[in-house]
Design a protein around this motif. Structure first.
Motif, PDB file in Angstrom:
ATOM      1  N   ASN A 141       0.819  -1.207   0.000  1.00  0.00           N
ATOM      2  CA  ASN A 141       0.000   0.000   0.000  1.00  0.00           C
ATOM      3  C   ASN A 141       0.854   1.260   0.000  1.00  0.00           C
ATOM      4  O   ASN A 141       0.487   2.274  -0.605  1.00  0.00           O
ATOM      5  CB  ASN A 141      -0.938  -0.002   1.220  1.00  0.00           C
ATOM      6  N   ASP A 242      -6.724   6.565   0.955  1.00  0.00           N
ATOM      7  CA  ASP A 242      -5.964   5.404   1.429  1.00  0.00           C
ATOM      8  C   ASP A 242      -6.788   4.713   2.509  1.00  0.00           C
ATOM      9  O   ASP A 242      -6.853   5.184   3.644  1.00  0.00           O
ATOM     10  CB  ASP A 242      -4.615   5.879   1.986  1.00  0.00           C
ATOM     11  N   THR A 272      -6.397   3.458  -2.554  1.00  0.00           N
ATOM     12  CA  THR A 272      -5.244   2.586  -2.332  1.00  0.00           C
ATOM     13  C   THR A 272      -5.545   1.687  -1.140  1.00  0.00           C
ATOM     14  O   THR A 272      -6.249   2.085  -0.210  1.00  0.00           O
ATOM     15  CB  THR A 272      -3.952   3.386  -2.062  1.00  0.00           C
ATOM     16  N   SER A 274      -4.221  -2.363   0.989  1.00  0.00           N
ATOM     17  CA  SER A 274      -3.281  -3.468   1.153  1.00  0.00           C
ATOM     18  C   SER A 274      -3.938  -4.795   0.801  1.00  0.00           C
ATOM     19  O   SER A 274      -5.144  -4.971   0.977  1.00  0.00           O
ATOM     20  CB  SER A 274      -2.784  -3.536   2.604  1.00  0.00           C
ATOM     21  N   GLY A 285      -0.169  -4.039  -2.959  1.00  0.00           N
ATOM     22  CA  GLY A 285      -0.973  -2.839  -2.811  1.00  0.00           C
ATOM     23  C   GLY A 285      -1.872  -2.655  -4.018  1.00  0.00           C
ATOM     24  O   GLY A 285      -1.503  -3.024  -5.150  1.00  0.00           O
TER      25      GLY A 285
END
Length: 432
Positions: A141, A242, A272, A274, A285
């Protein structure tokens, strides 16, 4: 008097021992030779006799060429960063084994021509998150965020809240990561309160994008205020969000955890996330969202340095398409199920008159996912002196200390490893 050192077996003689033939094929001649040299040195120091050298070498052969040891995670932290976060599903492991040889990672076997790299997994991600017009996979990520900052804001400003200047672990911090790309940070609001007006007043010709970071490893409570993704879309600038933990779709058991599908539906330009956290896949990511922006990032020169390998692509696709991941199973295991497993384990252990009992426990997600979430669990409580002995086994068993006892929390142990845990405790009782 005969010099004992002169009777130490020679290296070539030891390597010719039939018991080491398979080991040299399995582990490599260099690794076995290194062990031979180390055991010879022990004989020279008088720690063992020359006659013992060959037997000691055979006894101390490692089970595998890799130095990483398998661990049974009984800490109660489901995504333990120090233990590699998400354990892969059996389907993902099979996919990795299959991908270890030559595979069609960027080759079309039907046409015999080059094809889009990892196209299979890209389709799997798109199927899991239909709201994403396009997707791209990178190392982790942090890499996704760094690529976005480099491609969209190098030499420009990234606007973000002061309350979201997160440290992501091991001393690495979001602001340091972003500024290392050549972007400048424009911090708005305060640690505990940020408003839409704060963002709006910071925008200007130098704005690359607005960034919203989910504080996935801490919780701020009390006199707080934040701005939702939907509100931020009114600013008419690219919005990168994120979400961190890698939840791709809403999960009723994680009501406070943002997911990619909802975030994109609320208007985020890019998301974004993980792959090795709540998704339960390999470390990687995601960049998901607007087709034009994703393609711009995919074609950036830095994207090549952040490319994932074929093993990651294979494991990720199997995680997305395959059966329920171990992470999901651990998260959603019921209290009754955990108590039943503990009772079953106790039947065998107490019959051996061991000092072990089942106790209530509290588990957590860990790994930067669902901070503050407490998961009711059940643990086996054993004497503290078992800890070192359990860690020395293969696989190693790691728990956590509480009230001068070692707790082995069953929520973070896959049910198929219960027999391993049973045997490990039995051996520890004999050795402690």
């Amino acid at each position: 008097m005969v010099d004992e050192r002169r009777r130490i077996p020679r290296v070539d003689g030891l390597l010719a021992d039939p018991r080491l033939a398979d080991a040299q094929d399995r582990l490599g001649r260099a690794l076995v030779r290194q062990l031979v040299n180390e055991v010879q040195d022990r004989a020279r120091r008088g720690e063992i006799t020359p006659e013992q050298v060959a037997d000691v070498v055979v006894a101390e052969l490692p089970p595998r060429a890799s130095g990483m040891r398998p661990v049974v995670n009984a800490t109660g932290v489901l995504l333990h960063t120090n233990l590699g976060r998400a354990p892969l599903s059996a389907a993902a492991v099979d996919a990795v084994v299959a991908a270890a040889g030559c595979v069609d990672v960027e080759f079309d076997v039907d046409s015999g021509r080059r094809a889009r790299r990892g196209r299979q997994v890209l389709r799997a991600i798109t199927a899991a998150v239909p709201a994403a017009e396009a997707v791209h996979v990178v190392n982790n990520n942090a890499a996704a965020l760094a690529l976005a900052a480099t491609a969209l804001a190098a030499g420009r400003e990234i606007v973000l809240s002061r309350g979201e200047l997160v440290e992501i672990g091991d001393g690495f911090r979001i602001p340091d990561l972003l500024t290392s790309t050549g972007a400048r940070l424009r911090e708005v609001g305060t640690t505990n309160r940020t408003t839409l007006r704060d963002y709006a007043e910071a925008l200007g010709p130098q704005t690359g994008f607005v960034l919203k970071v989910h504080p996935s490893n801490f919780v701020v409570t009390g006199f707080t205020a934040g701005v939702s993704v939907r509100e931020l879309t009114s600013l008419d600038v690219p919005l990168v969000v994120d979400i961190g933990s890698g939840l791709l779709a809403p999960d009723p058991s994680l009501p406070d955890e943002p997911d990619a599908a909802t975030t994109l539906a609320d208007g985020a330009t890019l998301v974004t996330a993980s792959g090795d956290k709540l998704l339960g896949g390999p470390q990687c990511g995601f960049l998901l969202g607007d087709r034009t922006f994703v393609e711009r990032l995919r074609r950036h020169p830095l994207a090549r340095a952040m490319r994932v390998d074929k093993l990651t692509l294979a494991a990720l696709e199997a995680t997305l398409r395959g059966p329920t991941s171990p992470t999901s199973r651990m998260l959603h295991a019921s209290a009754d199920e955990l108590e039943a497993r503990a009772s079953s384990l106790l039947v065998g252990l107490t019959a051996l008159d061991l000092d072990v009992r089942a106790v209530p426990s509290q588990a957590s997600t860990g790994g930067g996912g669902a901070p503050g979430l407490v998961l009711a669990s059940t643990a086996l409580s054993v004497p503290a002196e078992y800890a070192e002995v359990l860690r020395a086994q293969d696989p190693a068993v790691v728990g956590r200390m509480h009230a001068a006892r070692l707790l082995l929390d069953l929520r973070s142990v896959p049910p198929e490893l219960d027999h391993v845990l049973h045997d490990a405790i039995t051996r520890a009782a004999l050795q402690a």
